[in-house]
Design a protein around this motif. Structure first.
Motif, PDB file in Angstrom:
ATOM      1  N   GLU A  33      -1.545  -0.654   6.845  1.00 24.52           N
ATOM      2  CA  GLU A  33      -0.190  -0.775   7.360  1.00 24.52           C
ATOM      3  C   GLU A  33       0.649   0.380   6.834  1.00 24.52           C
ATOM      4  N   GLY A  34       1.647   0.777   7.617  1.00 27.45           N
ATOM      5  CA  GLY A  34       2.523   1.858   7.198  1.00 27.45           C
ATOM      6  C   GLY A  34       1.874   3.221   7.394  1.00 27.45           C
ATOM      7  N   GLU A  35       2.560   4.247   6.921  1.00 26.49           N
ATOM      8  CA  GLU A  35       2.058   5.610   7.079  1.00 26.49           C
ATOM      9  C   GLU A  35       0.915   5.869   6.106  1.00 26.49           C
ATOM     10  N   ARG A  36      -0.163   6.421   6.615  1.00 25.48           N
ATOM     11  CA  ARG A  36      -1.327   6.702   5.786  1.00 25.48           C
ATOM     12  C   ARG A  36      -1.178   8.048   5.095  1.00 25.48           C
ATOM     13  N   ASP A  37      -1.839   8.172   3.945  1.00 22.07           N
ATOM     14  CA  ASP A  37      -1.746   9.393   3.146  1.00 22.07           C
ATOM     15  C   ASP A  37      -2.791  10.429   3.533  1.00 22.07           C
TER      16      ASP A  37
END
Length: 232
Positions: A144-148
């Protein structure tokens, strides 16, 4: 099925064995072509395969996974490329592109599969970090959210290269590479650029429709421009 039954170790063991075997078949012919005896080439190939498999299992950081992924990808694409003729390769890539599109955009089971095996930390994908201090061991793949990091399936790199190898093996040419093979490389890179544009939007994308169509069109363009028969 193994993922649903919490038997990921079966997948991990199977892939590790496949990794070791592919590494061996990647190094053995190179060592043999360098003038090393068949017995010593086999021995060194086995040692390298075991050593790299252990490193991968004990320290699955992103650069280890990527490095071994490159070795596996080169070996696998070479094996498949010299095994398939040009027409079978084109048919295979076309079918895989259709399957990849359906499995990502319609059924979405490929996305679930990728997330399910991510914890195994095996060279089934390439990892491109967005920041220098990224650690795949610590950070993994965020669901979930922006991946690194960006993630690309190993098969997305291997399958287009099959046609490149086939075009260079089965088409008579002078020099290092045939024009159809060169066109296939350019087509693959063009498809990759197109894929990257869509990936930057943050949604999972099927890679093979972009890459396989690119390599096939590039091959056809190279063959037509050089006056080479389309099927070699």
């Amino acid at each position: 099925l193994a993922i649903k039954r919490n038997m990921k170790w079966v997948i991990q063991l199977t892939i590790l064995l496949a990794v070791g075997a592919t590494i061996f078949y990647g190094f053995y012919p190179i060592l043999y072509m360098l003038g090393i005896s068949e017995t010593l080439s086999s021995t060194l190939g086995i040692i390298l395969a075991i050593a790299l498999s252990i490193v991968l299992y004990k320290f699955p950081e992103w650069y280890v996974i990527d490095t071994i992924g490159i070795i596996i990808g080169a070996a696998a694409s070479s094996i498949f490329g010299i095994s398939f003729g040009i027409l079978p390769a084109i048919v295979l890539l076309s079918l895989l592109a259709i399957y990849d599109a359906i499995s990502v955009y319609k059924t979405k089971h490929m996305i679930d599969l990728a997330e399910g095996v991510m914890d195994l930390r095996l060279p089934i994908l390439f990892i491109i970090p967005k920041k220098l201090n990224y650690s795949f061991i610590k950070d993994g793949m965020k669901k979930e959210g922006e991946r690194d990091a960006f993630f690309m399936g190993l098969g997305d790199a291997v399958m287009p290269t099959v046609l490149v190898v086939s075009a260079n093996v089965f088409i008579a040419h002078t020099g290092f590479i045939s024009y159809p093979a060169l066109g296939a490389i350019i087509g693959t890179l063009t498809g990759f650029i197109g894929l990257t544009i869509f990936v930057m939007k943050g949604k999972p994308q099927a890679g093979l429709p972009f890459l396989n169509s690119g390599v096939i069109l590039g091959y056809l363009a190279g063959a037509l421009l050089s006056g080479t028969p389309l099927l070699g």
